[in-house]
Write an enzyme that holds these catalytic residues in place. Structure first.
Site, PDB file in Angstrom:
ATOM      1  N   MET A  26     -13.489  54.152  61.546  1.00 42.81           N
ATOM      2  CA  MET A  26     -13.647  52.763  61.086  1.00 42.81           C
ATOM      3  C   MET A  26     -15.015  52.223  61.532  1.00 42.81           C
ATOM      4  O   MET A  26     -15.226  51.004  61.568  1.00 42.81           O
ATOM      5  CB  MET A  26     -12.512  51.891  61.633  1.00 42.81           C
ATOM      6  N   GLY A  27     -15.941  53.140  61.883  1.00 43.60           N
ATOM      7  CA  GLY A  27     -17.287  52.705  62.235  1.00 43.60           C
ATOM      8  C   GLY A  27     -17.370  52.195  63.663  1.00 43.60           C
ATOM      9  O   GLY A  27     -16.487  52.439  64.484  1.00 43.60           O
ATOM     10  N   GLY A  32     -17.507  59.003  71.750  1.00 45.63           N
ATOM     11  CA  GLY A  32     -16.246  59.684  71.440  1.00 45.63           C
ATOM     12  C   GLY A  32     -16.206  60.108  69.974  1.00 45.63           C
ATOM     13  O   GLY A  32     -15.790  61.224  69.640  1.00 45.63           O
ATOM     14  N   HIS A  33     -16.659  59.214  69.079  1.00 41.19           N
ATOM     15  CA  HIS A  33     -16.716  59.590  67.654  1.00 41.19           C
ATOM     16  C   HIS A  33     -17.682  60.761  67.448  1.00 41.19           C
ATOM     17  O   HIS A  33     -17.433  61.664  66.656  1.00 41.19           O
ATOM     18  CB  HIS A  33     -17.217  58.423  66.801  1.00 41.19           C
ATOM     19  N   GLN A  57      -4.049  48.616  57.891  1.00 41.18           N
ATOM     20  CA  GLN A  57      -3.484  48.920  59.205  1.00 41.18           C
ATOM     21  C   GLN A  57      -3.613  47.764  60.187  1.00 41.18           C
ATOM     22  O   GLN A  57      -3.293  47.920  61.371  1.00 41.18           O
ATOM     23  CB  GLN A  57      -4.077  50.213  59.770  1.00 41.18           C
ATOM     24  N   GLY A 144      -9.246  61.899  67.341  1.00 42.18           N
ATOM     25  CA  GLY A 144      -9.361  61.780  68.794  1.00 42.18           C
ATOM     26  C   GLY A 144      -7.992  61.736  69.465  1.00 42.18           C
ATOM     27  O   GLY A 144      -7.046  61.160  68.934  1.00 42.18           O
ATOM     28  N   LYS A 146      -7.410  60.102  72.053  1.00 43.20           N
ATOM     29  CA  LYS A 146      -7.180  58.779  72.655  1.00 43.20           C
ATOM     30  C   LYS A 146      -6.068  58.061  71.896  1.00 43.20           C
ATOM     31  O   LYS A 146      -5.256  57.367  72.486  1.00 43.20           O
ATOM     32  CB  LYS A 146      -8.455  57.952  72.618  1.00 43.20           C
ATOM     33  N   GLN A 150      -1.081  58.199  67.047  1.00 40.50           N
ATOM     34  CA  GLN A 150      -1.654  58.317  65.689  1.00 40.50           C
ATOM     35  C   GLN A 150      -1.887  59.789  65.350  1.00 40.50           C
ATOM     36  O   GLN A 150      -1.521  60.256  64.255  1.00 40.50           O
ATOM     37  CB  GLN A 150      -2.978  57.543  65.628  1.00 40.50           C
ATOM     38  N   ARG A 184     -13.249  48.731  70.647  1.00 37.72           N
ATOM     39  CA  ARG A 184     -12.815  47.404  71.131  1.00 37.72           C
ATOM     40  C   ARG A 184     -13.351  47.094  72.533  1.00 37.72           C
ATOM     41  O   ARG A 184     -13.259  45.946  72.975  1.00 37.72           O
ATOM     42  CB  ARG A 184     -11.286  47.291  71.069  1.00 37.72           C
TER      43      ARG A 184
HETATM   44  O1  PAF Z   1      -8.530  55.922  64.308  1.00 36.87           O
HETATM   45  C1  PAF Z   1      -9.131  55.280  63.410  1.00 36.87           C
HETATM   46  O2  PAF Z   1     -10.325  54.957  63.513  1.00 36.87           O
HETATM   47  C2  PAF Z   1      -8.363  54.868  62.174  1.00 36.87           C
HETATM   48  O3  PAF Z   1      -7.028  54.599  62.457  1.00 36.87           O
HETATM   49  C3  PAF Z   1      -8.474  55.877  61.021  1.00 36.87           C
HETATM   50  C4  PAF Z   1      -7.849  57.215  61.391  1.00 36.87           C
HETATM   51  C5  PAF Z   1      -9.948  56.098  60.674  1.00 36.87           C
HETATM   52  C6  PAF Z   1      -7.756  55.346  59.782  1.00 36.87           C
HETATM   53  O4  PAF Z   1      -8.292  54.133  59.371  1.00 36.87           O
END
Ligand code: PAF
Length: 301
Positions: A26-27, A32-33, A57, A144, A146, A150, A184
């Site tokens: 989500m940018g 970590g990304h 979401q 991830g 973290k 999910q 966040r």
């Molecule tokens: O973990 C996230 O950043 C989001 O939940 C994802 C997997 C990109 C879905 O919008």
């Protein structure tokens, strides 16, 4: 790195002669990304990342509008990390009509923990992830650890819907003091940032108490009180089976859940493949910022 906005452009730009690795985000990217991109570079030969803040979401009272959008910086970081293609659809590119078809993950996994406090969250995540998978058609997708729950739900979705995608879960990247990196974290004031590591430290302490034989019920209450006394508002702090998130029921716990990732045909096999794997999970609010974290551990000698 090429950037595309529409599904049609995306499909025309992917080199399907290569092994396609996909990193959905989500940018507001942090190290970590970028670890996900690095792992994708290692395991595939054409890396696609997406940046899309998925309205589905977020509950109406959540931070969809204020979620940090830092597209130019994100694109630079992705390019520097070696990403080949960036898919950055606008809302109407991904959802040209209201998304009436949705993916409902099973309650046993999706209405507990995060799902209890963020109803509908995993439905929104699964819906966008399945749609992104259909757009990108990756060979491998990277998530991830973290976001432990999910990742588990997406892994089960891939398996139960027989998606031809291998899922790779990448370890959590932490700041020097142990705070898990998160988009966040940028919401935190200096004082909150200094305090924020207490969530991780509490999970570490929970793990030690569990290993020392203290009951999970007591551990949870103590952890709640400890964070509350420091000014936090915890949603949950718990220890669960890392296989299926089931609660601890005693030293001879047998898991009866039906989730069967491809490594094992049954939960019994899973238990022998992964005996005594646990995860301490927590979500808590400091000021107005809600943070989540987890700590996986084993009781094996
Ligand atoms: O973990 C996230 O950043 C989001 O939940 C994802 C997997 C990109 C879905 O919008």
């Amino acid at each position: 790195m090429k950037t595309v906005r529409t599904i049609a452009e995306l499909r025309n730009s992917i080199d399907y002669g290569k092994k396609v690795g996909f990193v959905p985000t989500m940018g507001n990217l942090h190290a970590g990304h970028l670890d996900l991109i690095t792992e994708a570079k290692r395991q595939s030969s054409f890396v696609v990342a997406s940046v899309f803040v998925n309205r589905l979401q977020f509950a109406p009272n959540e931070d969809f509008d204020s979620y940090p959008r830092t597209f130019l910086e994100d694109a630079k970081k992705l390019e520097a990390a070696g990403c080949e293609l960036l898919f950055a659809p606008g809302e109407t590119d991904l959802y040209p009509v209201p998304q009436g078809f949705e993916v409902f993950p099973p309650d046993g996994l999706a209405s507990i923990l995060e799902g209890e406090f963020r109803p509908g969250f995993f439905k929104g995540v699964c819906t966008v992830v399945l749609k992104l998978f259909n757009c990108v058609k990756p060979d491998i997708a990277f998530f991830g650890r973290k976001d432990f729950q999910q990742a588990m739900i997406i892994e089960n979705m891939i398996q139960q819907l027989a998606l031809p995608i291998k899922m790779v879960k990448v370890p959590t990247r932490r700041e020097l003091d142990g705070l898990a990196m998160s988009s966040r974290n940028g919401y935190l004031s200096d004082a909150e940032r200094a305090e924020a590591v207490q969530l991780f430290l509490t999970l570490c302490q929970m793990r030690e108490s569990f290993k020392a034989g203290q009951s999970v019920a007591e551990i949870e209450v103590e952890a709640m009180h400890q964070l509350q006394a420091r000014g936090w508002k915890p949603d949950y702090l718990t220890i669960r089976n890392a296989w299926d998130l089931s609660p601890y029921v005693g030293s001879s716990q047998i898991t009866t859940e039906v989730f069967t990732p491809d490594k094992a045909a049954s939960s019994q096999e899973a238990l022998s493949a992964y005996p005594n794997q646990w995860v301490a999970l927590g979500a808590a609010r400091i000021g107005t910022t809600r943070l989540i974290d987890n700590l996986e551990f084993s009781l094996n000698p």
